[in-house]
Write a protein that holds these residues in place. Structure first.
Motif, PDB file in Angstrom:
ATOM      1  N   LYS A 297       9.062  -0.899   4.721  1.00 29.67           N
ATOM      2  CA  LYS A 297      10.435  -1.399   4.732  1.00 29.67           C
ATOM      3  C   LYS A 297      11.442  -0.250   4.625  1.00 29.67           C
ATOM      4  N   SER A 298      11.288   0.762   5.471  1.00 31.42           N
ATOM      5  CA  SER A 298      12.130   1.946   5.360  1.00 31.42           C
ATOM      6  C   SER A 298      13.589   1.666   5.685  1.00 31.42           C
ATOM      7  N   GLY A 299      13.868   0.599   6.403  1.00 35.05           N
ATOM      8  CA  GLY A 299      15.246   0.267   6.733  1.00 35.05           C
ATOM      9  C   GLY A 299      16.083  -0.047   5.507  1.00 35.05           C
ATOM     10  N   ALA A 300      15.429  -0.426   4.412  1.00 39.68           N
ATOM     11  CA  ALA A 300      16.161  -0.745   3.185  1.00 39.68           C
ATOM     12  C   ALA A 300      16.808   0.488   2.586  1.00 39.68           C
ATOM     13  N   LEU A 301      16.355   1.677   3.000  1.00 38.57           N
ATOM     14  CA  LEU A 301      16.911   2.903   2.432  1.00 38.57           C
ATOM     15  C   LEU A 301      18.389   3.050   2.755  1.00 38.57           C
ATOM     16  N   VAL A 302      18.817   2.523   3.889  1.00 31.96           N
ATOM     17  CA  VAL A 302      20.237   2.580   4.250  1.00 31.96           C
ATOM     18  C   VAL A 302      21.062   1.801   3.233  1.00 31.96           C
TER      19      VAL A 302
ATOM     20  N   ALA B  73       0.828  -1.204   0.000  1.00 36.27           N
ATOM     21  CA  ALA B  73       0.000   0.000   0.000  1.00 36.27           C
ATOM     22  C   ALA B  73       0.864   1.256   0.000  1.00 36.27           C
ATOM     23  N   VAL B  74       0.421   2.254  -0.744  1.00 37.98           N
ATOM     24  CA  VAL B  74       1.097   3.547  -0.783  1.00 37.98           C
ATOM     25  C   VAL B  74       0.149   4.595  -0.212  1.00 37.98           C
ATOM     26  N   ILE B  75       0.584   5.273   0.831  1.00 35.05           N
ATOM     27  CA  ILE B  75      -0.186   6.387   1.382  1.00 35.05           C
ATOM     28  C   ILE B  75       0.365   7.646   0.719  1.00 35.05           C
ATOM     29  N   TRP B  76      -0.295   8.085  -0.324  1.00 36.13           N
ATOM     30  CA  TRP B  76       0.252   9.152  -1.155  1.00 36.13           C
ATOM     31  C   TRP B  76       0.392  10.465  -0.395  1.00 36.13           C
TER      32      TRP B  76
ATOM     33  N   THR C 155      12.822   3.818  -3.762  1.00 37.92           N
ATOM     34  CA  THR C 155      11.431   4.252  -3.853  1.00 37.92           C
ATOM     35  C   THR C 155      10.512   3.294  -3.110  1.00 37.92           C
ATOM     36  N   LEU C 156      10.743   2.001  -3.266  1.00 34.11           N
ATOM     37  CA  LEU C 156       9.935   1.010  -2.551  1.00 34.11           C
ATOM     38  C   LEU C 156      10.098   1.147  -1.044  1.00 34.11           C
ATOM     39  N   SER C 157      11.308   1.469  -0.598  1.00 32.84           N
ATOM     40  CA  SER C 157      11.535   1.613   0.846  1.00 32.84           C
ATOM     41  C   SER C 157      10.788   2.812   1.408  1.00 32.84           C
TER      42      SER C 157
ATOM     43  N   SER D  61      14.293   5.284 -12.748  1.00 38.34           N
ATOM     44  CA  SER D  61      13.780   4.043 -12.152  1.00 38.34           C
ATOM     45  C   SER D  61      12.821   4.333 -11.006  1.00 38.34           C
ATOM     46  N   GLY D  62      13.103   5.389 -10.229  1.00 38.29           N
ATOM     47  CA  GLY D  62      12.196   5.746  -9.141  1.00 38.29           C
ATOM     48  C   GLY D  62      10.842   6.189  -9.659  1.00 38.29           C
ATOM     49  N   THR D  63      10.840   6.960 -10.746  1.00 36.87           N
ATOM     50  CA  THR D  63       9.583   7.419 -11.330  1.00 36.87           C
ATOM     51  C   THR D  63       8.779   6.254 -11.887  1.00 36.87           C
TER      52      THR D  63
END
Length: 316
Positions: free
Chosen positions: A241-246, A98-101, A234-236, A290-292
């Motif tokens: 799964k925000s920890g993947a941003l590191v 889910a994306v909370i825009w 972008t997925l993080s 790729s993010g877009t």
């Protein structure tokens, strides 16, 4: 799950409570009449499955609750409730997808703002990377990548393109441009100072650098890694799964490339300077592309889930 806390004008409380009750995936509704003082109104709270959260927020904004009252959203780390479990089961889709825009727009707005803190992290990260470049120290390069704050504005650009938000795009691009220009300028002066202190030397930059030589020599792998990192980053941001941003931060040579350009510039090494700038621009462009694309695919999936939710509500 998400926890919503709303301040609702008394004449709209019934409509808001009715909307919550008709939304699949909601539970734990609480109404406190007259509890709010600024603005005056009722306090309404509820829990909603993440996969139904964006639809509920969209409908609440249709009621103009964000203008006449307020909507606060919090992530629930732990909810021990059978009702909550059933709400998550009833909501279509998976919470992780889910994306909370609204939440994404707020996060990218904050992370893409040109601020003293943002510039400080950018300058410090680039200077750390400069030390790693000269010393051919991969540990310092990884540390600089982790400190660099550039993914925030990059995510802001991606979000702005998908959401067609030109102001966010301009703000993010300004933060990127000024951030990297300031970092390269400051690191060039830093390199000159380190050379004056006999801590840096041109021979160290021109010597064999098996650990960091790739920074100013872009190749097809640079493009592939940047594309993959942009999608992962972008997925993080859009999932839990925000920890993947590191991991994303330490996989793309943006800040190190800027640092190598600055050190090379301080010694008049035109070849390394241009090679580093090419590496930097290549990585930035690949991450944005790729993010877009990732966000656009998520938006399409979200619209599909939203359609399923509306059909379920009509059947209910």
């Amino acid at each position: 799950m998400l926890h919503l806390r709303m301040i609702v004008p008394a004449d709209r409380t019934e409509a808001v409570v009715g909307l919550i009750g008709s939304t699949v995936g909601t539970t734990h509704v609480v109404v406190l009449p007259g509890a709010a003082r600024d603005p005056v109104g009722d306090v309404v709270m509820c829990d909603v499955a993440r996969e139904a959260g964006d639809e509920l927020l969209h409908e609440l904004r249709e009621l103009k609750l964000d203008r006449v009252g307020s909507i606060a959203v919090e992530n629930i780390d732990l909810s021990m409730s059978e009702r909550a479990d059933r709400a998550e089961e009833d909501a279509p889709g998976e919470g992780a997808d889910a994306v909370i825009w609204e939440q994404l727009a707020e996060a990218t707005h904050e992370e893409s703002t040109l601020s003293f803190t943002y510039l400080s992290f950018m300058l410090l990260a680039t200077m750390i990377a400069a030390c790693g470049v000269v010393l051919d120290n991969a540990i310092l390069i990884v540390g600089a990548m982790a400190v660099g704050p550039e993914f925030g504005p990059l995510a802001g650009v991606c979000t702005a393109i998908v959401q067609r938000a030109p102001r966010l795009a301009v703000r993010s691009l300004v933060a990127l441009l000024i951030g990297f220009v300031a970092a390269i300028a400051a690191t060039t002066l830093f390199s000159l100072l380190m050379d004056w202190l006999d801590l840096f030397s041109e021979s160290m930059l021109d010597g064999e650098r098996p650990q960091t030589g790739f920074i100013w020599q872009p190749d097809p792998f640079s493009l592939v890694v940047a594309l993959l990192a942009g999608a992962a980053g972008t997925l993080s941001l859009t999932s839990s799964k925000s920890g993947a941003l590191v991991g994303v931060a330490i996989s793309v040579t943006t800040v190190p490339a800027a640092a190598n350009a600055a050190v090379a510039l301080s010694y008049g090494e035109v070849g390394q300077t241009w090679g580093s700038i090419e590496q930097l621009l290549l990585n930035l462009a690949a991450i944005i592309v790729s993010g877009t694309v990732t966000l656009a695919l998520q938006q399409k999936l979200w619209r599909t889930q939203r359609g399923k939710l509306k059909r379920r509500l009509r059947r209910g």
